[in-house]
Design an enzyme around this catalytic site. Structure first.
Site, mmCIF file in Angstrom:
data_model
loop_
_atom_site.group_PDB
_atom_site.id
_atom_site.type_symbol
_atom_site.label_atom_id
_atom_site.label_comp_id
_atom_site.label_asym_id
_atom_site.label_seq_id
_atom_site.Cartn_x
_atom_site.Cartn_y
_atom_site.Cartn_z
ATOM 1 N N ARG A 74 51.565 20.737 26.288
ATOM 2 C CA ARG A 74 50.885 19.461 26.557
ATOM 3 C C ARG A 74 51.567 18.720 27.697
ATOM 4 O O ARG A 74 50.897 18.145 28.552
ATOM 5 C CB ARG A 74 50.835 18.578 25.305
ATOM 6 C CG ARG A 74 49.883 19.096 24.242
ATOM 7 C CD ARG A 74 49.906 18.255 22.995
ATOM 8 N NE ARG A 74 51.272 18.178 22.484
ATOM 9 C CZ ARG A 74 51.794 17.114 21.874
ATOM 10 N NH1 ARG A 74 51.068 16.036 21.674
ATOM 11 N NH2 ARG A 74 53.036 17.132 21.442
ATOM 12 N N ASN A 88 47.316 18.344 20.400
ATOM 13 C CA ASN A 88 47.470 19.440 19.452
ATOM 14 C C ASN A 88 46.443 19.284 18.336
ATOM 15 O O ASN A 88 46.173 18.179 17.882
ATOM 16 C CB ASN A 88 48.868 19.426 18.833
ATOM 17 C CG ASN A 88 49.932 19.954 19.761
ATOM 18 O OD1 ASN A 88 49.652 20.619 20.754
ATOM 19 N ND2 ASN A 88 51.176 19.669 19.430
#
Length: 86
Positions: free
Chosen positions: A15, A33
């Site tokens: 990320r 996520n």
């Protein structure tokens, strides 16, 4: 652009890496996520920059191991600012 990234992409800095690439491209949105192990990426900006981000997601230079990226093109929401990790 919305992308669902499959593979070993959680707990490896994916990320953060996605956020860095998106900011370099001038995009806004987020990378989040999901409980099933995927990362959900939402990005808005120029079509060229979004295509480039998808290419980077598929390109093999990211942390972890990307097995599949499923992307769709949706109308911009227009309410996103910055690029966040969720």
């Amino acid at each position: 652009m919305v992308a669902w990234v499959h593979g070993h992409v959680q707990g490896v800095g994916f990320r953060w890496w996605t956020r860095s690439r998106a900011l370099e491209l001038g995009l806004v949105g987020y990378a989040a996520n999901k409980t099933d192990g995927r990362v959900h990426v939402v990005a808005e900006g120029s079509r060229r920059a979004c295509v480039e981000l998808v290419d980077l997601l598929r390109g093999g230079g990211s942390p972890g191991r990307v097995e599949l990226v499923v992307d769709t093109w949706e109308p911009p929401r227009g309410d996103l600012t910055g690029f966040r990790e969720r």
